[in-house]
Structure formats: C-alpha cells, structure tokens
Motif scaffolding. Sequence first.
Motif, short mmCIF file in Angstrom:
data_model
loop_
_atom_site.label_atom_id
_atom_site.label_comp_id
_atom_site.label_asym_id
_atom_site.label_seq_id
_atom_site.Cartn_x
_atom_site.Cartn_y
_atom_site.Cartn_z
N ALA A 199 0.85 -1.19 0.00
CA ALA A 199 0.00 0.00 0.00
C ALA A 199 0.89 1.24 0.00
O ALA A 199 1.16 1.84 1.04
N ALA A 200 1.34 1.64 -1.18
CA ALA A 200 2.34 2.72 -1.30
C ALA A 200 1.86 4.05 -0.71
O ALA A 200 2.62 4.71 0.02
N PRO A 201 0.64 4.51 -0.99
CA PRO A 201 0.21 5.79 -0.41
C PRO A 201 0.20 5.76 1.12
O PRO A 201 0.58 6.75 1.76
N LEU A 202 -0.23 4.66 1.69
CA LEU A 202 -0.24 4.56 3.14
C LEU A 202 1.18 4.56 3.70
O LEU A 202 1.47 5.18 4.74
N LEU A 203 2.09 3.90 3.01
CA LEU A 203 3.49 3.91 3.44
C LEU A 203 4.07 5.32 3.40
O LEU A 203 4.82 5.72 4.30
N ALA A 204 3.73 6.06 2.34
CA ALA A 204 4.23 7.44 2.24
C ALA A 204 3.67 8.28 3.39
O ALA A 204 4.38 9.13 3.96
N ARG A 205 2.43 8.05 3.73
CA ARG A 205 1.82 8.78 4.85
C ARG A 205 2.51 8.42 6.17
O ARG A 205 2.73 9.29 7.02
N ILE A 206 2.84 7.14 6.33
CA ILE A 206 3.55 6.71 7.54
C ILE A 206 4.91 7.37 7.63
O ILE A 206 5.32 7.86 8.70
N ASP A 207 5.63 7.44 6.51
CA ASP A 207 6.95 8.07 6.51
C ASP A 207 6.84 9.56 6.86
O ASP A 207 7.65 10.10 7.63
N ASP A 208 5.83 10.22 6.29
CA ASP A 208 5.65 11.64 6.57
C ASP A 208 5.33 11.86 8.05
O ASP A 208 5.88 12.77 8.69
N LEU A 209 4.45 11.03 8.59
CA LEU A 209 4.08 11.16 10.00
C LEU A 209 5.28 10.90 10.90
O LEU A 209 5.48 11.59 11.92
N ALA A 210 6.09 9.90 10.54
CA ALA A 210 7.28 9.59 11.33
C ALA A 210 8.24 10.77 11.33
O ALA A 210 8.86 11.10 12.35
N ALA A 211 8.34 11.43 10.17
CA ALA A 211 9.26 12.58 10.08
C ALA A 211 8.73 13.76 10.88
O ALA A 211 9.47 14.40 11.66
N ARG A 212 7.43 14.08 10.73
CA ARG A 212 6.86 15.22 11.45
C ARG A 212 6.82 14.99 12.95
O ARG A 212 6.97 15.92 13.75
#
Length: 984
Positions: free
Chosen positions: A862-875
């Motif tokens: 689930a690429a979009p969800l993974l991108a969201r997870i990465d963004d949340l981890a960074a923020r």
Amino acid sequence: MTGSVVSPVLVGRNDEIAVLREAYERARAGHPGTVLVSGEAGIGKSRLVAAAVRELPGDPLVVSGGCLELGSEGAPYVPFVAVLRDLVRRFGRDRVAALLPPGGAALGDWLPDLGPAPARYGPTRLLEETLTLLGRVAEVRPVAVVVEDLHWADASSRELFAYLARNLTGVAVLLVGTVRTGERTTGQPARRMLAELGRSGAVRRIALGPLEHRHVAALLAAVDGQPPDPARSVRIHRRSGGNPLFVEALSTADEVPSGDLRTLLLARITDLPAPAREALEAMAVAGAELTDDLVHTVAGEPDHRLRDALDDLIGRELVVARENGYAIRHDLIRETVYDALPPTRRRRMHGRYAAALAERSEGGMALADHWTAAGEFERALPAAWHAADRAGRQNAYDEQFHLLELVLNQWAKVPEPVKLIGADRTVVLERAATAAFAAGRSAAGVTYGTAALDELDPAAEPERAARLLGLRGRLQSRIDGGGHDDLERAVALVPPGSSDALRGRLLSALAFAEFMALDLDALRRHATEALDIAERLGDDALRAPALLVLGALHGTLGDPEQAGSAFAEARGAADAAGDAYIFLTTFQWESSFLSDAGWYEEAVELARTGQRAAERLGQARSRGSMLAAARAIPLGLLGRWDEALRVIDDALTLVPPPLYAAYLRLAAADIAQRRGQSERGATLLRQITQFAMHTAGTAETKSWLALLRITQAVDQDAFDTADLIVGEHLATAPDAWPPHETARLAVLGARVQRARRAAAPRNRKVASETADRLAKLTRMLGSVRTTTPVIDAFRLTFRALTAGGELPAWDEAAAAWRDLGNRYETAVVLVEGVAAALASNNRPGAQSRLREARVIATELGAAPLLARIDDLAARGRLTDTADGACGNPFGLTRRELDVLRLLAHGRSNQQIATELFISVNTVATHVTRVLAKLGAVSRTQAAAKARDNGLLDDGVTDLCELTELGHRAREAGQHMRTSLIPQF
C-alpha cells in the motif's frame, strides 16, 4: 500429379508425444488427464494425436469426434454424438446401454438406438451421463477421447468439453482436444473456453510450432524415399515456414511460384479428373464423413465412376477411408475445395445433400443450414423450427437461439411461414426471447421480447403478456439491475386467484428487482406473498426464488442467522427443482452478506464452493463470474490482494455480462487505489462510470463507485471535490445504499472534513462548513439501523474521528478492524491513532502503532499509506535520529528547519504545535532559537532569509538525512570496533 506426398512417419514431435503419453499415464493413475493441442492449419495437430494414441500402452479404447464448420452454431454436441457413436461401435451397443440409467437415458436423444430419452430432463443430465458413461467404460478398459477442431465447436460442445476436463478425475480417461490458431483463429467463445482451461493446472497445453530445418529434411526424405538434396531442403524449409502440410505440398511443386498454402493445395486439385473432383467437392460441401451412397447422391456420379474416383483421391492422399465412409484428409484441403466452388454449383450440391439427409430423416440441426446454403428457404424454415425444438429439449439453448434466429431471418423470404411451421411470428419471438434468457444473451432477449410484446394485446391475452413482461424485466435486470416497471406491470396483469403459479413467479422476480433497488418494504411484501403461494401449491420451483430474496432481506437488515437459514432452504429447493440459476445465486448472495458482516474467510470459501458448482453446471461465465466477484471482495478485505486480482482477471477473461464485469472492476479499482496505481485505478473508474451512466438500478455498484471517487479525489488533494461528492449522497444514502456502504461514506466524509480543516486552518468559512457537514454525517450514520461487526467498526472509527480523538477511542476502532481481519483498515486507523498518541506525548505508544501499521502497509504494497507513515514519522520525530545541526550554514537542527518552514507558510505557534505534535511552549523555544541563528528580528524577516538562502528547499532535508546517515555509520563503526574486543 500422382503418387503419395504424405510422410509415412511423424518427425520432430518426440517431446509433444511424451507430453501426451505422460497425461495418459496420469489419467491411468486416477489424476486429471486433459491435453489441448493448438497450432496453425497444417501444422500436424491431428497427425500428432493419432500417432500418440496409437502408441499408448494398455490397449486403450480410442473414440473420437470432430466439430463442423458448417452448422456449428445450430447443431449441439456434434463431436460428442460422434464420440458416442464410435463408443457404441467399438464397445458394443448392449454393453453401453447396460451402463446407462434405467428408465431412459438423455443420451437417447443423441442415439435413438440406446432407447427413448425422458420427456424432460435437467440442464446437466447430458453432461453427467456422458461423464458417468466414460468413467464406467474406463473401469473395464482405459479410454482416450479425442475431439478435433474445437475452434468450430458449438456452445454445448464447448461446455461439455470443459465439464469433462474439470470432472474427469479418478478414472482412466485421457481427454484430448485440438484447436486451430493463426490464420482463422478461434472465435471469441472458443478463446474464452481455452483461456479458462489453460489456467487449470490439470490441463496440459501443447502449442505446435514449425519444424526445424533438420526435421523438414527428414520429412522430405520420408516422402521421397531417398535423402533430399540439401539446397532443396533449405529452400523448401524457408518457403514452407516449417509447416508440414506446406512441406508436403512443396515436395512436388517446388518450382511453383511463391504463394500461400491454399494456392499450393488448389494446384493439387485442379488437375484432378472430373469424377474425382466432383466427389471431393461433395465431401467439402457436406463438411462431414460421407458413406458411398451419400457421395454418389451429392456428386451425382454413376457408381463405377465414383469407385474409381474415390480410389484416385485416396491414392493422392486427399481423402482417407474410414470404417463408415470417406472424409477429406485435412480441413484446410476441405476449405480450399469449398471456397473454390462456383456459387451456383455450391448451392446445388448443398441442396442435394440436404435432400439426402431429409430422405434418411437425418441431419437435425445441420439440415436447416444446408437448406439455407442451398437457398431453399421454404425447406430451411421448418427444418430450423423443428431443430430448435429438439435443441431446447436437450437444454442446448445457445443452439436453440441460433436456430430461432434463423427462422426469424427467413420469415419474410417465404410466402406462408405460419403454415410451414404451425406457429405465428409472435410465438417464434417469444421462444427466441426465452432461449436468449437461458443462453445468457440478455440484450438480444430484450429485443425479441419487445418485438413479441408489440404484437400482443394485453387486454386480450393478459397472462401471455405478463409472462413476456416478466421475462423482459428479468432480462433487463441482468443487464443493468433495472426491469422493475416491466415486472410491476406483469404482476398487475395476473391478479390473485387467476393463475397462482405465474403470479408467484412474477412476485419473486419483482422482489428480486426491488432488492437491487434496496426497496426493502416492497421486497418483504412481495416475497412473502410469493412464498405463501409456493407453500400452498407445494412447489419447490416457486419456493426457491421467494426464499432467496427473503434471505437477502434478512442479510441486509443484519440478521445473519435468519439469512443463512433462508439461503440454505432456497438452495435445497432450487436443487430439488433443478433451478441452476437460483441455486448458484444463493452462494453468491450469502457470500456477499457474510462479507458485509465481516465473516471474510467464510465468505471466500462459500463463494469458492459456488464457483465450483457453476463450473460443474456449465455456467462459469455467467454465474461463475459473479461468484468470482463475491470471492474477490472478501479476499481484498483480508488483504490477500494478489489472490483477489488473480480471481478478478480470470473472471474478466471470460467476458462476463456487463453488470458482473462492473463488480469485478470495482474490486480491482479498490485495490489499485490502495496500492497507489493511479493510472490503472483511473482507467477502471472510467469503465465503471460509463456503465453506471447507462443503468437504472444497481444501487450497490453506484454506491461503491461514489466511494471510490471520493478516495480518488482525496488522493489528489482535491478535498473540496471529495466533499462535493459526499454532499451529493448525504441525503439519499440511508435509503438507497447498502447499510455498510452508508457507514463507510460517513467515515470517508469525516476524513474529508479533517483534511479540509488541515488545509485551511484559519479559514472560518471552511471551519463552519466542516462542522455542519460533520453534524449531517453524524445524523446519517445514526439512521443506519443495521448492526454488524463491520458497521460497528465503522461507527467506532467515526467516533474517534469526530469526538475528540482520544487514544483509547482509536485503539478501540483498531481492535475492531483487527478482530475482523481487515488489515488495511487496521493500518489506517493505527496511523490516525499515532497523532493522538503524539498529542498526549506518548511517543513509545506512537512508535509501536506506527511500526505495526508499517509492517501491514509494506506487506500489502500500500504505497500511499506507506508514504503517509513516513511523513508522519518525520513530522513526529519518530525516527531514531539525533536532532543536531545538519547541512546548513546557520547550524539549524532538523526540528528547527521543520518549524522554520511552517513559520514561513504563515502558521501560528498553535498550528505548528498541532502539525509537529509538540507543545506550544516548545514551538516558542524553537522560534526564538531560529530567529537568533538567522539574525532575524521578526518572523517575516526569518521567512525572507530562509527563502533567500534556500532553506525551504527539499535539498536541505536531504543534507540532514545524509548527516544522520554519517552519524549512524560512525556509530556502527564504533560498535563493530567494540564488538571485536574480547569479552571475559
């Protein structure tokens, strides 16, 4: 030209013979043994099969039959009638009859010598009797069944071949089919069957390719009886393309100018003596094996000249002599001869053959085609009419439909058609519409049903008009979920007490349409009345559809126990009544309701059972495709996306009816969106939208499409567009949508409002609009009275989204999805809960939830969800990295860069704190340090300096990451050095 040009040996096919031998040995061991041999015309399919079965050990009983090009649409079971006749001849009539059911076998319709067939029998009776007969013969002796030219197979023969391929297990029966590819490729129905069988691991495919040069040289040596000239063999290999029939033709015509194979074959025929050519033409017109007297009748030659002509043709290897007559050696030769016939002579010979068949009371369905080809429409019309009646008796509805179309097409060509067949045009139209329904040709059925209704006066014949209206309504329902108006009119024409059985059938059909429109009150009323009639009459055929729609009602209302009980009763009644359509629909609907209730594994297994039943009943394309959708949907919800897509792709290759194809594409589009395959998802949504624009019913299709459009808009950051779609359906969803889809709309709508607020945090108008929309969504969700574990999970998610979003609320929602086995929704809710954990400064809790979500998203792809997870981890600074200075001349840390960027976008301290999951005081401290390091006296000046120095570019973040990587590398090196120190 005289002498043989046919090789006495088979060359270059040892590997293929080994495959056939292996399949035979598997069959003898009780495993499925089916082989499909494909290749272009002349490539040697028939010769390969003949050579292979001739060498099989164990003295197998070899029976064969071939499909005919002429009449293939109107004559059912042609190759299997020949197989049965061959079996009777080789095994003995009495021995075969003793293996058939007592009291009359349906196979008696194929061969009257086996005794009279029952007056009526179910649609699978012929299939089951053929399977049983072959199995019982194989108990005595291994059997090899060869069916030639499947590309010309009629629909019933394709169905029977596929049925045998799927069900011949535990018996020593080898099933072999040959099919032509290339120049005259297989028709769409044959391609669908071959694609379906080709995906089965139990079916072996042999694709015959061209011969290599060394094999062409060996073939020429066998034909000539001496080693070939090397230069000649190279030339013939090049010109023939390695096609064996072409090689043989060129072996005596090497110097003929280049041309295709048909031209070379025609050159072999043009120098034939007149009697031989006329006998060959007679066999080409018949398209089948001919006895001596039939060849004589069609060719019109005296006996003594005919015998000499046949001997000549056999000597030239153009014709082969068989036990009961003569046949052209190869179909390509037959086609070449037939195509070269002058039209007038061709019609005359068709007429002679048809007359000979009629005189012998033979021909059946083929008789109509030969009279038609002869231009004798007055004779073709009654032949087609009677053949259609016989095809209907054998449940060969595709062929019956073709023959009835033949009658209608010729109706205006004869002076008094009513006298010829004893029925008026309205009767023919009515039967054509009925046959179309049974054959799954819904659009054509609507056309013929409408034409029949145009010729009827409902006031004079109300029950007949009601039957036709009911039929047209059911046909329309199959196309797009419509047909409600026709069915209401039909019921009105049959008041209570006039014809109870007809009224009961129409009430159930109307209730079916009302289910598609989710008119549950009307459904309950009409289905209950239909069931009362069925119980009063003691009629299982009436009970089954009434129970089916009542089961759907209970399932929609969230009562799985009553739904399961009703579906089980409906399945039993349909089985007893021989109603395959309702029988299979019970699997489909019950599986769908199990899925809606969250019983995903059970739904998958029930749908799989239904698919197998559809294959057994010969309905893999129609009902099987819908069962595939019912199976793919819970597979998708379980996160078994690749498996779901295989089920969808397999079903779509069968070219299912439009409504079923729409469901399959919806399931595929859902997965494509979640994987971030935007282009594929958009293509699928366009296809589904095009379908939905032209349909009147199918509430579930349209609701799912709307939900996918909302998701697509959110993925594109088009939050206002997403909100518009939500608004379009807020008022109508509770009444028009399935309950679980209404609950899903509420959750998606709440997420859209959060996204709108986040995108415009200072916009009071947006704040007011989102608050109003959330209030309406809350009321909408509250109107859903159905309770299932899935709807409960949606309610918990909605509460977490809208009621403060405390961490326990998110955990409760995640647990609900986790208990259901819905991995994607579990991950999404876990990610949403991370924000709540960070807001409460529960960083370990945030990290654990994010780790679980990442594992799920990675496994699903689930690429979009993974991108969201990465963004949340960074923020949220949830990565294990130091916050030291990185890659910029001002010594700003990564967190300070995060604050600076948000500050430059005009965010307040409170908004920065919300987005970065830190306190307002912490933000104030970071802002003070940023201003000091930049030498700025205000936020505006700091933003300007940041832009001037490129601090807002992504590259600065990349430098931070490189710095962090360097720190990690140094730490890893230090750890390795430490690990090398001996430990005492």
